[in-house]
Scaffold this motif. Structure first.
Motif, mmCIF file in Angstrom:
data_model
loop_
_atom_site.group_PDB
_atom_site.id
_atom_site.type_symbol
_atom_site.label_atom_id
_atom_site.label_comp_id
_atom_site.label_asym_id
_atom_site.label_seq_id
_atom_site.Cartn_x
_atom_site.Cartn_y
_atom_site.Cartn_z
ATOM 1 N N ASN A 205 0.838 -1.193 0.000
ATOM 2 C CA ASN A 205 0.000 0.000 0.000
ATOM 3 C C ASN A 205 0.878 1.250 0.000
ATOM 4 O OD1 ASN A 205 -2.596 1.309 0.234
ATOM 5 N ND2 ASN A 205 -2.007 1.849 2.312
ATOM 6 N N PRO A 206 0.729 2.116 -1.021
ATOM 7 C CA PRO A 206 -0.028 1.972 -2.270
ATOM 8 C C PRO A 206 0.435 0.757 -3.072
ATOM 9 C CG PRO A 206 0.640 4.265 -1.948
ATOM 10 C CD PRO A 206 1.375 3.458 -0.921
ATOM 11 N N SER A 207 -0.439 0.352 -4.024
ATOM 12 C CA SER A 207 -0.256 -0.945 -4.674
ATOM 13 C C SER A 207 0.475 -0.879 -6.012
ATOM 14 C CB SER A 207 -1.624 -1.590 -4.914
ATOM 15 O OG SER A 207 -1.536 -2.645 -5.848
ATOM 16 N N ASN A 208 1.405 -1.801 -6.182
ATOM 17 C CA ASN A 208 1.869 -2.212 -7.498
ATOM 18 C C ASN A 208 1.304 -3.626 -7.670
ATOM 19 O OD1 ASN A 208 3.255 -3.041 -9.785
ATOM 20 N ND2 ASN A 208 5.258 -3.149 -8.805
ATOM 21 N N PRO A 209 0.463 -3.887 -8.670
ATOM 22 C CA PRO A 209 0.278 -3.156 -9.920
ATOM 23 C C PRO A 209 -0.948 -2.259 -10.002
ATOM 24 C CG PRO A 209 -0.655 -5.340 -10.146
ATOM 25 C CD PRO A 209 -0.148 -5.236 -8.731
ATOM 26 N N CYS A 210 -1.715 -2.092 -8.935
ATOM 27 C CA CYS A 210 -3.051 -1.499 -9.070
ATOM 28 C C CYS A 210 -3.073 0.027 -8.970
ATOM 29 C CB CYS A 210 -3.994 -2.079 -8.018
ATOM 30 S SG CYS A 210 -4.115 -3.876 -8.077
ATOM 31 N N GLY A 211 -2.068 0.611 -8.290
ATOM 32 C CA GLY A 211 -2.115 2.056 -8.071
ATOM 33 C C GLY A 211 -3.171 2.452 -7.065
ATOM 34 N N SER A 212 -3.686 1.481 -6.316
ATOM 35 C CA SER A 212 -4.742 1.762 -5.339
ATOM 36 C C SER A 212 -4.129 2.151 -3.996
ATOM 37 C CB SER A 212 -5.630 0.533 -5.162
ATOM 38 O OG SER A 212 -4.835 -0.600 -4.862
ATOM 39 N N VAL A 213 -4.914 2.872 -3.206
ATOM 40 C CA VAL A 213 -4.483 3.306 -1.870
ATOM 41 C C VAL A 213 -5.608 2.962 -0.896
ATOM 42 C CG1 VAL A 213 -3.760 5.265 -0.451
ATOM 43 C CG2 VAL A 213 -3.120 5.190 -2.877
ATOM 44 N N PHE A 214 -5.294 2.177 0.133
ATOM 45 C CA PHE A 214 -6.319 1.776 1.099
ATOM 46 C C PHE A 214 -6.675 2.936 2.026
ATOM 47 C CE2 PHE A 214 -4.338 -2.720 0.837
ATOM 48 C CZ PHE A 214 -5.124 -3.035 -0.260
ATOM 49 N N SER A 215 -7.941 3.013 2.383
ATOM 50 C CA SER A 215 -8.375 4.003 3.368
ATOM 51 C C SER A 215 -7.914 3.561 4.759
ATOM 52 C CB SER A 215 -9.904 4.117 3.363
ATOM 53 O OG SER A 215 -10.478 2.907 3.860
ATOM 54 N N GLU A 216 -7.893 4.509 5.674
ATOM 55 C CA GLU A 216 -7.525 4.193 7.059
ATOM 56 C C GLU A 216 -8.460 3.123 7.627
ATOM 57 O OE1 GLU A 216 -7.401 6.555 11.318
ATOM 58 O OE2 GLU A 216 -6.671 7.595 9.528
ATOM 59 N N GLU A 217 -9.733 3.263 7.317
ATOM 60 C CA GLU A 217 -10.733 2.306 7.811
ATOM 61 C C GLU A 217 -10.440 0.894 7.297
ATOM 62 O OE1 GLU A 217 -15.620 1.793 7.675
ATOM 63 O OE2 GLU A 217 -14.584 2.970 6.151
ATOM 64 N N HIS A 218 -10.059 0.792 6.020
ATOM 65 C CA HIS A 218 -9.781 -0.527 5.447
ATOM 66 C C HIS A 218 -8.506 -1.121 6.041
ATOM 67 C CE1 HIS A 218 -10.368 -3.804 2.694
ATOM 68 N NE2 HIS A 218 -9.161 -3.642 2.163
ATOM 69 N N LEU A 219 -7.497 -0.289 6.246
ATOM 70 C CA LEU A 219 -6.266 -0.767 6.881
ATOM 71 C C LEU A 219 -6.553 -1.299 8.288
ATOM 72 C CD1 LEU A 219 -3.758 2.030 5.778
ATOM 73 C CD2 LEU A 219 -3.689 -0.362 5.077
ATOM 74 N N GLN A 220 -7.452 -0.626 9.011
ATOM 75 C CA GLN A 220 -7.837 -1.078 10.355
ATOM 76 C C GLN A 220 -8.461 -2.475 10.301
ATOM 77 O OE1 GLN A 220 -7.122 0.430 13.131
ATOM 78 N NE2 GLN A 220 -7.449 2.642 13.064
ATOM 79 N N LYS A 221 -9.260 -2.716 9.263
ATOM 80 C CA LYS A 221 -9.908 -4.032 9.130
ATOM 81 C C LYS A 221 -8.867 -5.123 8.835
ATOM 82 C CE LYS A 221 -14.403 -2.286 7.628
ATOM 83 N NZ LYS A 221 -15.287 -2.042 6.460
ATOM 84 N N ILE A 222 -7.872 -4.801 8.019
ATOM 85 C CA ILE A 222 -6.797 -5.763 7.734
ATOM 86 C C ILE A 222 -6.031 -6.064 9.025
ATOM 87 C CG2 ILE A 222 -4.641 -6.143 6.452
ATOM 88 C CD1 ILE A 222 -5.802 -4.187 4.299
ATOM 89 N N LEU A 223 -5.734 -5.010 9.789
ATOM 90 C CA LEU A 223 -5.020 -5.183 11.058
ATOM 91 C C LEU A 223 -5.807 -6.066 12.028
ATOM 92 C CD1 LEU A 223 -3.638 -1.568 11.482
ATOM 93 C CD2 LEU A 223 -2.233 -3.640 11.530
ATOM 94 N N LYS A 224 -7.141 -5.929 12.022
ATOM 95 C CA LYS A 224 -7.977 -6.748 12.912
ATOM 96 C C LYS A 224 -7.830 -8.230 12.580
ATOM 97 C CE LYS A 224 -11.662 -3.887 14.822
ATOM 98 N NZ LYS A 224 -11.663 -2.602 14.079
ATOM 99 N N VAL A 225 -7.773 -8.555 11.285
ATOM 100 C CA VAL A 225 -7.598 -9.955 10.873
ATOM 101 C C VAL A 225 -6.247 -10.476 11.372
ATOM 102 C CG1 VAL A 225 -7.358 -11.535 8.905
ATOM 103 C CG2 VAL A 225 -9.096 -9.736 8.849
ATOM 104 N N ALA A 226 -5.192 -9.667 11.157
ATOM 105 C CA ALA A 226 -3.848 -10.077 11.603
ATOM 106 C C ALA A 226 -3.810 -10.236 13.120
ATOM 107 C CB ALA A 226 -2.818 -9.049 11.151
ATOM 108 N N SER A 227 -4.482 -9.335 13.819
ATOM 109 C CA SER A 227 -4.511 -9.368 15.287
ATOM 110 C C SER A 227 -5.230 -10.617 15.797
ATOM 111 C CB SER A 227 -5.202 -8.108 15.800
ATOM 112 O OG SER A 227 -5.378 -8.170 17.190
#
Length: 443
Positions: A205-227
């Protein structure tokens, strides 16, 4: 044989030789084979591109939208302050010797100062300097994973993760990104892949190859899964801060309260010097989960190649402190303008579905393959685009994501306009309107 008289040792010759002759089979012929590690090291991009028949149209000059190197066309030079820092580092003659394998303390401190924030403070000892971001990724995977473990990798995603992991005997599990949600992570799919041998989650994040950028809210959800599953994160943040205006891109570590993170970055993209090979790992421990062991492991692994280039380390503090904000702004303005040109041009092309990026240097385009019966795959499509129009885009099969292609948006503006015109002409020629309407989201 050896006889010992008092304190002296005498080697006794046997059969006229100092060493006994053992009866062992001697190799009868030369047979030198490459190692399993070498044989298992495969670059998916090379594997696909090398198999393509790339013969450009002789009547049209080639436009390569395939190479993720912003320096290729000479239109995006680095800043004069970056060059001056390098010249000064050479001229002072203090950086011609070996640096510590993890980097000079002063250079590590400069990186720590540049990236520290109250939510994720950094000291010099939290920084390991590496030979490019790719070595940072290599060290991070190497320190966290054993053969037989598995890692979670985004799909589509940067191919190097798989190249490195497979060569080390580590299984790669691909979690899907969702094009219809601007390439957000399919969180349910991600979580379904986790098992007791999962040792690392890679988030780009940001992404290669997509050029996308995750929102803070979405990053929090990814962190919850890892946690929830106690899995450390390798955050590939080489494109950090390369986001379009109005878009924020917090580091993963600044949002993490309990998930330890190894953040990988470098000079390559933001400072436009990928060939200088200067990267780093930022160690963001949480609750002493990494502790001293992971740090010591990274130090040991860094000793395999005795560290990053000393001259660039010597220039690093000046590069980070003296590069003007206007340089970063100009780079981002150019990337955004080019992305908008590309997106708006290709939006009007029947059978193509471009997805507007929010950062980095890339734009992904979906191909409605049902509308192009002349081609059997994205590889076929992009190959013929070269043959007929001399435009080379990377088929997303190289990222294990078929029916898309990736465009690099660092080319000069007039070349981008010309390339999009040629892509449009190509698609109009091969487009076949059918009775049923298909869409790339139905994949």
């Amino acid at each position: 044989s050896v006889s010992i008289h008092g304190n002296s040792i005498h080697h006794v010759s046997v059969n006229g030789s100092l060493y006994p002759s053992k009866t062992k089979s001697r190799r009868q012929r030369w047979e030198v084979k490459p190692s399993e590690m070498a044989n298992n090291t495969l670059n998916p991009i090379r594997a696909i591109v090398d198999g393509m028949k790339l013969t450009p149209n002789p009547d049209k000059p080639m436009i390569a939208l395939s190479i993720g190197d912003p320096t290729v066309f000479g239109n995006m030079p680095t800043d004069i302050a970056v060059l001056q820092a390098m010249k000064d580092a050479i001229d002072c003659q203090k950086y011609n010797g070996y640096a510590p394998s993890v980097g000079y303390l002063k250079s590590r401190q400069a990186v720590a100062n540049f990236y520290t924030c109250p939510e994720a403070p950094l000291e010099a000892e939290d920084v390991i300097l590496t030979s490019g971001c790719s070595q940072a990724i290599d060290l991070a995977i190497s320190v966290l994973c054993n053969p037989g473990d598995n890692i979670l990798v985004p799909c589509p995603g940067f191919s190097l993760y798989k190249t490195l992991a497979v060569s080390m005997g580590i299984e790669v599990k691909l979690y899907n990104l969702l094009p219809e949600k601007s390439w957000e992570v399919d969180l349910k799919h991600l979580e379904s892949l986790i098992d007791e041998r999962t040792s690392c989650l890679i988030v780009t994040n940001p992404s290669n190859p997509c050029g996308s950028v995750f929102s803070e809210e979405h990053l929090q959800k990814i962190l919850k899964v890892a946690s929830r599953h106690c899995i450390p994160i390798l955050a590939d943040e080489i494109y950090s801060n390369m986001v379009f205006p109005g878009c924020s891109c917090p580091s993963m570590a600044s949002l993490s309260s309990d998930v330890p993170i190894l953040s990988c970055g470098g000079l390559a993209k933001r400072w436009l010097v990928p060939g200088w090979r200067m990267g780093w790992i930022l160690i963001h421990d949480r609750n002493d989960i990494f502790g001293s062991k992971i740090r010591q492991g990274l130090v040991k692994l860094s000793q395999r190649i005795l560290g990053a280039c000393s001259i660039i380390q010597g220039a690093l503090e000046s590069i980070l402190n003296n590069t003007p904000q206007s340089f970063y702004n100009n780079t981002i303005h150019f990337l955004k303008t080019n992305s908008e040109i590309c997106f708006s041009e290709l939006c009007t092309v029947p059978g193509l579905n471009p997805i507007m990026p929010s950062g980095a240097m890339y734009l992904m385009v979906g191909i409605d393959m049902d509308r192009f019966p002349d081609f059997k795959s994205d590889v076929d499509f992009t190959e013929r685009l070269v043959t007929e129009q001399s435009v080379f885009c990377l088929p997303a099969s190289a990222f294990e994501y078929p029916n898309f292609f990736r465009i690099v948006v660092t080319v000069p503006e007039e070349m981008m306009v010309e390339a999009c015109g040629r892509i449009k002409e190509f698609c109009e020629r091969h487009y076949c309107s059918g009775s049923h309407d298909s869409n790339y989201l139905d994949q």
